[in-house]
Design a protein around this motif. Sequence first.
Motif, mmCIF file in Angstrom:
data_model
loop_
_atom_site.group_PDB
_atom_site.id
_atom_site.type_symbol
_atom_site.label_atom_id
_atom_site.label_comp_id
_atom_site.label_asym_id
_atom_site.label_seq_id
_atom_site.Cartn_x
_atom_site.Cartn_y
_atom_site.Cartn_z
ATOM 1 N N GLU A 53 43.506 53.783 46.230
ATOM 2 C CA GLU A 53 42.383 53.359 45.394
ATOM 3 C C GLU A 53 42.608 51.940 44.887
ATOM 4 O O GLU A 53 41.700 51.115 44.893
ATOM 5 C CB GLU A 53 42.201 54.313 44.213
ATOM 6 C CG GLU A 53 41.227 53.825 43.163
ATOM 7 C CD GLU A 53 39.779 53.774 43.627
ATOM 8 O OE1 GLU A 53 39.015 52.963 43.049
ATOM 9 O OE2 GLU A 53 39.413 54.507 44.550
ATOM 10 N N SER A 57 40.275 48.804 45.862
ATOM 11 C CA SER A 57 39.620 48.057 44.790
ATOM 12 C C SER A 57 39.956 46.579 44.845
ATOM 13 O O SER A 57 39.093 45.728 44.620
ATOM 14 C CB SER A 57 40.005 48.628 43.423
ATOM 15 O OG SER A 57 39.514 49.943 43.289
ATOM 16 N N ALA A 101 36.055 45.794 43.326
ATOM 17 C CA ALA A 101 35.618 46.804 42.359
ATOM 18 C C ALA A 101 36.644 46.969 41.244
ATOM 19 O O ALA A 101 37.820 46.626 41.410
ATOM 20 C CB ALA A 101 35.416 48.148 43.066
ATOM 21 N N ILE A 128 39.253 48.971 39.003
ATOM 22 C CA ILE A 128 40.260 49.936 39.442
ATOM 23 C C ILE A 128 40.198 51.169 38.564
ATOM 24 O O ILE A 128 40.216 51.074 37.336
ATOM 25 C CB ILE A 128 41.666 49.310 39.417
ATOM 26 C CG1 ILE A 128 41.755 48.190 40.456
ATOM 27 C CG2 ILE A 128 42.739 50.365 39.668
ATOM 28 C CD1 ILE A 128 43.055 47.425 40.461
#
Length: 123
Positions: free
Chosen positions: A45, A49, A54, A56
């Motif tokens: 992830e 990210s 994006a 986190i």
Amino acid sequence: MESAIDNAWKALYFNNSKFQAFAVSAGSKIIWQTSNWNLVNGIEEIDHSMRSGADISLDGTEYGTVIREKHRYAGTAPDGKGHLLMAQIVGDTWVIAWVEESAIPALALVDLEMAAIGLKGAV
């Protein structure tokens, strides 16, 4: 025998005890982490990210971006849940740290970047 990463963590914590956890990743794999932090399940992830831009999300906590540049990241969690910091060592190898809420993310990030510089060639 202590590793270069272990030594970098000890020096970082000694100089700024607001650092509470530390890890080193290579791509989407954790290659070293402090015993009080498990990023194995969250590193994909984090990696996604960082590549997509994006915010986190880690263990149910979303870190709002404070600083995002090609070679470094600082995010702050709501409700006093601290700051997530990242500094690039080289390529897709990063140091990742969690610091207490009372830390100033931009200043702590400078400390983390110094640790990353010290690890170039060691990982």
